[in-house]
Design a protein around this motif. Structure first.
Motif, PDB file in Angstrom:
ATOM      1  N   LEU A  93       0.850  -1.186   0.000  1.00  0.00           N
ATOM      2  CA  LEU A  93       0.000   0.000   0.000  1.00  0.00           C
ATOM      3  C   LEU A  93       0.886   1.236   0.000  1.00  0.00           C
ATOM      4  N   ARG A 199      -7.305   1.772   3.321  1.00  0.00           N
ATOM      5  CA  ARG A 199      -6.887   1.368   1.975  1.00  0.00           C
ATOM      6  C   ARG A 199      -6.699  -0.142   1.880  1.00  0.00           C
ATOM      7  N   GLU A 202     -10.084  -1.528   1.351  1.00  0.00           N
ATOM      8  CA  GLU A 202     -10.544  -1.218  -0.005  1.00  0.00           C
ATOM      9  C   GLU A 202      -9.699  -1.911  -1.073  1.00  0.00           C
ATOM     10  N   LYS A 203      -8.678  -2.638  -0.615  1.00  0.00           N
ATOM     11  CA  LYS A 203      -7.776  -3.393  -1.496  1.00  0.00           C
ATOM     12  C   LYS A 203      -7.091  -2.498  -2.554  1.00  0.00           C
ATOM     13  N   LYS A 204      -6.619  -1.357  -2.090  1.00  0.00           N
ATOM     14  CA  LYS A 204      -5.917  -0.446  -2.991  1.00  0.00           C
ATOM     15  C   LYS A 204      -4.429  -0.797  -3.035  1.00  0.00           C
ATOM     16  N   HIS A 206      -0.750  -2.097  -4.751  1.00  0.00           N
ATOM     17  CA  HIS A 206       0.099  -1.807  -5.900  1.00  0.00           C
ATOM     18  C   HIS A 206       0.690  -3.091  -6.463  1.00  0.00           C
TER      19      HIS A 206
END
Length: 216
Positions: A93, A199, A202-204, A206
């Protein structure tokens, strides 16, 4: 349950935090006169793991400050985070420096936030946020002069300035009646605890191999 290792290496403050479900468990940091992340970061991570009593293998994710900030220090933080993510098989993240800086600012009902991080000379990394901490402009480098954020939208509202500014630079803002200088701020990984958890849910994530810090 989520256990997230938060790393802040964008400034001279070397900061490591471990948070459980958005709540800080341990924070290890020290602000130096120069950038010493290559010497201190791994030591701080080991110490944070030890005093938290968790197993490194139980980490759910790693969150890194992606910048802007010191080029070398950001690369050290990024390389460390990516290496751990790959070896542990966990997601990466990130959060940008200016979003991180405003996390402790609360109770602003109306107005704007302008976080600032010194780049060089009279130039700063900065952008504009509203009272809900929503980013209204892209991160850019601006000089403190008469053209500094002259958007009509901020003319009649309070504008809260925060960052690592010195006294001469703050005098510019004191001359503007609607500008309020909050305080001198340093970035800390402890302020990543909640937003990294959000985050994560929300599975944000990279792509670890393609991730690189944000340079301007």
């Amino acid at each position: 349950m989520s256990l997230i290792l938060n790393l802040e290496t964008s400034t001279k403050n070397c900061s490591v935090n471990i948070a459980k479900n958005g709540i800080s468990l341990v924070n290890v940091e020290e602000c130096f006169d120069k950038h010493l992340h290559s010497e201190k970061l791994h030591t701080f991570i080991k110490y944070a793991i030890k005093i938290s009593g968790i197993d490194l293998k139980n980490l759910s994710s790693i969150c890194i400050n992606r910048g802007p900030g010191s080029y070398t220090s950001l690369r050290i933080g990024s390389s460390t985070a990516k290496g751990l993510c790959i070896s542990l098989g966990i997601p990466l993240l990130s959060i940008d420096s200016l979003t991180l800086m405003i996390q402790k600012i609360n109770n602003i009902k109306s107005g704007f936030l302008i976080p600032m991080i010194h780049a060089k000379y009279n130039s700063f990394y900065t952008c504009l946020f509203n009272e809900s901490k929503e980013k209204l402009s892209a991160i850019s480098i601006k000089e403190i002069d008469k053209n500094f954020f002259i958007e009509n939208t901020i003319e009649n509202k309070k504008v809260y300035i925060l960052g690592n500014l010195n006294l001469l630079e703050t005098k510019f803002f004191f001359a503007k009646k609607n500008f309020v200088f909050v305080s001198k701020r340093y970035l800390s990984a402890i302020d990543m605890s909640n937003i990294s958890y959000i985050r994560f849910r929300e599975k944000k994530f990279h792509n670890v191999e393609n991730f690189s810090p944000f340079y301007l």
